[in-house]
Design a protein around this motif. Sequence first.
Motif, PDB file in Angstrom:
ATOM      1  N   GLY A 309      42.093 -20.394   2.853  1.00  0.00           N
ATOM      2  CA  GLY A 309      43.499 -19.756   2.187  1.00  0.00           C
ATOM      3  C   GLY A 309      43.979 -21.229   0.536  1.00  0.00           C
ATOM      4  N   GLY A 310      44.683 -20.617  -0.005  1.00  0.00           N
ATOM      5  CA  GLY A 310      44.912 -21.795  -0.734  1.00  0.00           C
ATOM      6  C   GLY A 310      44.734 -21.352  -2.195  1.00  0.00           C
ATOM      7  N   THR A 311      45.273 -21.383  -2.952  1.00  0.00           N
ATOM      8  CA  THR A 311      45.137 -21.602  -4.491  1.00  0.00           C
ATOM      9  C   THR A 311      45.569 -22.621  -5.412  1.00  0.00           C
ATOM     10  N   VAL A 312      44.708 -23.633  -6.253  1.00  0.00           N
ATOM     11  CA  VAL A 312      45.358 -24.334  -6.942  1.00  0.00           C
ATOM     12  C   VAL A 312      44.263 -24.218  -8.428  1.00  0.00           C
ATOM     13  N   TYR A 313      45.205 -24.005  -9.543  1.00  0.00           N
ATOM     14  CA  TYR A 313      45.321 -23.291 -10.462  1.00  0.00           C
ATOM     15  C   TYR A 313      44.541 -24.939 -11.582  1.00  0.00           C
ATOM     16  N   GLY A 314      42.983 -25.046 -12.167  1.00  0.00           N
ATOM     17  CA  GLY A 314      42.523 -26.164 -12.374  1.00  0.00           C
ATOM     18  C   GLY A 314      42.007 -26.935 -11.910  1.00  0.00           C
ATOM     19  N   GLY A 315      41.205 -26.272 -10.639  1.00  0.00           N
ATOM     20  CA  GLY A 315      40.279 -26.959  -9.446  1.00  0.00           C
ATOM     21  C   GLY A 315      41.297 -28.469  -8.565  1.00  0.00           C
ATOM     22  N   ALA A 316      42.440 -28.351  -8.480  1.00  0.00           N
ATOM     23  CA  ALA A 316      42.578 -29.869  -7.928  1.00  0.00           C
ATOM     24  C   ALA A 316      42.574 -29.346  -6.550  1.00  0.00           C
ATOM     25  N   GLU A 317      41.590 -30.577  -6.218  1.00  0.00           N
ATOM     26  CA  GLU A 317      41.884 -30.040  -3.834  1.00  0.00           C
ATOM     27  C   GLU A 317      42.788 -30.894  -4.021  1.00  0.00           C
ATOM     28  N   PRO A 318      44.005 -30.583  -2.977  1.00  0.00           N
ATOM     29  CA  PRO A 318      45.217 -30.962  -2.824  1.00  0.00           C
ATOM     30  C   PRO A 318      44.888 -32.439  -1.563  1.00  0.00           C
ATOM     31  N   ALA A 319      46.151 -33.184  -1.026  1.00  0.00           N
ATOM     32  CA  ALA A 319      46.292 -34.022  -1.041  1.00  0.00           C
ATOM     33  C   ALA A 319      45.327 -34.354   0.697  1.00  0.00           C
ATOM     34  N   ASP A 320      46.400 -33.013   0.929  1.00  0.00           N
ATOM     35  CA  ASP A 320      46.281 -32.547   2.620  1.00  0.00           C
ATOM     36  C   ASP A 320      45.472 -31.149   2.799  1.00  0.00           C
ATOM     37  N   ILE A 321      44.281 -31.357   3.361  1.00  0.00           N
ATOM     38  CA  ILE A 321      43.946 -29.780   3.139  1.00  0.00           C
ATOM     39  C   ILE A 321      44.269 -29.017   4.033  1.00  0.00           C
ATOM     40  N   VAL A 322      44.443 -29.706   5.567  1.00  0.00           N
ATOM     41  CA  VAL A 322      44.790 -29.062   6.766  1.00  0.00           C
ATOM     42  C   VAL A 322      46.372 -29.083   6.910  1.00  0.00           C
ATOM     43  N   GLN A 323      47.072 -29.964   6.194  1.00  0.00           N
ATOM     44  CA  GLN A 323      48.507 -29.610   6.001  1.00  0.00           C
ATOM     45  C   GLN A 323      48.895 -28.260   5.231  1.00  0.00           C
ATOM     46  N   LYS A 324      47.843 -28.049   4.796  1.00  0.00           N
ATOM     47  CA  LYS A 324      48.377 -27.229   3.319  1.00  0.00           C
ATOM     48  C   LYS A 324      47.568 -25.824   4.067  1.00  0.00           C
ATOM     49  N   ILE A 325      46.760 -25.275   4.782  1.00  0.00           N
ATOM     50  CA  ILE A 325      46.453 -24.413   5.253  1.00  0.00           C
ATOM     51  C   ILE A 325      46.733 -24.064   7.336  1.00  0.00           C
ATOM     52  N   ARG A 326      46.904 -24.894   7.672  1.00  0.00           N
ATOM     53  CA  ARG A 326      46.924 -24.856   8.869  1.00  0.00           C
ATOM     54  C   ARG A 326      48.442 -24.173   9.213  1.00  0.00           C
ATOM     55  N   PRO A 327      49.345 -24.242   8.780  1.00  0.00           N
ATOM     56  CA  PRO A 327      50.920 -23.083   8.778  1.00  0.00           C
ATOM     57  C   PRO A 327      50.472 -21.508   8.891  1.00  0.00           C
ATOM     58  N   HIS A 328      49.254 -21.200   8.298  1.00  0.00           N
ATOM     59  CA  HIS A 328      48.727 -20.092   7.614  1.00  0.00           C
ATOM     60  C   HIS A 328      48.335 -19.757   9.255  1.00  0.00           C
ATOM     61  N   LEU A 329      46.931 -20.427   9.125  1.00  0.00           N
ATOM     62  CA  LEU A 329      46.213 -20.325  10.653  1.00  0.00           C
ATOM     63  C   LEU A 329      47.604 -19.890  11.860  1.00  0.00           C
ATOM     64  N   GLU A 330      48.072 -21.587  12.372  1.00  0.00           N
ATOM     65  CA  GLU A 330      48.993 -20.989  13.031  1.00  0.00           C
ATOM     66  C   GLU A 330      49.825 -20.108  12.755  1.00  0.00           C
ATOM     67  N   LYS A 331      50.262 -19.182  12.243  1.00  0.00           N
ATOM     68  CA  LYS A 331      51.315 -18.193  11.810  1.00  0.00           C
ATOM     69  C   LYS A 331      50.664 -16.704  11.963  1.00  0.00           C
ATOM     70  N   VAL A 332      49.243 -16.406  12.037  1.00  0.00           N
ATOM     71  CA  VAL A 332      48.312 -15.499  12.259  1.00  0.00           C
ATOM     72  C   VAL A 332      47.709 -15.714  14.097  1.00  0.00           C
ATOM     73  N   PHE A 333      47.409 -17.129  14.752  1.00  0.00           N
ATOM     74  CA  PHE A 333      47.280 -16.753  15.044  1.00  0.00           C
ATOM     75  C   PHE A 333      48.220 -18.157  16.362  1.00  0.00           C
ATOM     76  N   PRO A 334      49.412 -17.879  16.490  1.00  0.00           N
ATOM     77  CA  PRO A 334      50.635 -19.019  17.643  1.00  0.00           C
ATOM     78  C   PRO A 334      49.790 -19.643  18.779  1.00  0.00           C
ATOM     79  N   THR A 335      48.752 -18.804  19.111  1.00  0.00           N
ATOM     80  CA  THR A 335      48.680 -19.732  20.889  1.00  0.00           C
ATOM     81  C   THR A 335      47.241 -20.714  20.283  1.00  0.00           C
ATOM     82  N   LEU A 336      46.500 -20.983  18.776  1.00  0.00           N
ATOM     83  CA  LEU A 336      46.327 -22.017  18.785  1.00  0.00           C
ATOM     84  C   LEU A 336      47.024 -23.000  18.170  1.00  0.00           C
TER      85      LEU A 336
END
Length: 435
Positions: A309-336
């Motif tokens: 997930g995540g979208t950054v216009y211009g193609g820049a890479e976030p400083a912390d990919i895990v921090q950006k995406i993990r909350p989405h993962l855990e919202k869908v799968f709280p047991t993870l």
Amino acid sequence: MSSQGQTSHPVDHTTSYYAASAHPAPARPALQGRITTDVCVIGAGFTGLSTALHLAQYGFKVVVLEGNRVGWGASGRNGGQIVNGYSRDLSVIEARYGKEASDALGAMSLEGGDIIRSLVKQYNIQCDLKPHNVVAALNPRQLHELEQVKTNWEQHGHTELEMLDKAQLQQHVATECYIGALLDKRGGHLHPLNLCLGEAAAIESLGGQIFEDSRVVQVLHDQAKPLVKTAQGEVEANYVVVCGNAYLGDAVPELTNKIMPVSTQVLTTEVLGAEKCQALMPAGTCIEDANFFLDYYRMTADHRLLYGGGTVYGGAEPADIVQKIRPHLEKVFPTLKDVKIEYAWSGNFALTLTRIPHFGRLKNTVYFAHGYSGHGVTCTHLAGKLIADTLKGDATRFDSFARLPYYPFPGGRLLRVPLTVMGSWWYLLRDRLGV
């Protein structure tokens, strides 16, 4: 992390799960000196590989130039989902461009997935191909829009669609996030980098040549036969096909302002085991949600959760990919919650202002296809077939795309990112409010 069996090559893949689990493949040489060919294809992603493979099947002599490695860009980094259609619904295409355009594009909208399945079968490509994909709705508005999508698709002959209520959706994903979904039985998922490597091997089996570490620096096309230059070599060809997409750079300046790179991020967990994967996603399908900034996920063949997930216009890479995406993962799968993340990476796709793929000619000897706007796995394979058909003598279907109007991003390189971000705020607000 690098692909297995390929560590000797000077230009490596990104730190992805795909690279770590890729099948062994030969390190292909860089182009040296001058060669001639029928067609020179720039880029060894899905568009370039599909183009080269279809041309080789037609008997053309083909050379592919890749600046890094086969599948190095978006084609080897994406979510691996076979999602049919385009980034804009066929109803939007009809409203913008008329019924003739929507009928033409609608008639081709399932072909990319069919091409993938055909190539996998014909060349015995081992890429963990699995059937079906699901688009999940988080609110009543999205569910209603999916019902409209189903109706519109069926008008264009796509009848293998099924609406799922919340209870039925539990067979695909054990979460309380969604209220319903649309199941596409013509969709699917796969290991995209292994598909790239399999297609590259198929091209070479038909006599095609692929050069890695051979970034194109210039295309001279104001002459009878275009000339493609790299740092150490050049290719004279009857035709050139430009397939660099978000990673083309400035090799073909005429195309630079027609697309904008957009990065998306992906995580892969530790191995969860077959039992846990079965409990979380019983049917083994892949999921994407119906948000404008969507999330997408699936289980891998070795029983990990791959979540993007995540979208950054211009193609820049976030400083912390895990921090950006993990909350989405855990919202869908709280047991993870707090599950170990073993791989995290980012990659760029190319966005067009219209969100419709951009196909065309710079002149009768130079063709291009790019800007799939997040729907690249299938449409790239269609593009390659259409380009090959065009060079063989039938441009009818290619021109159904090429005649559509395309526009540069307003503001040029300096302002295209902030202006696009401003334009996307309305959609983000709709997603958050569910209206």
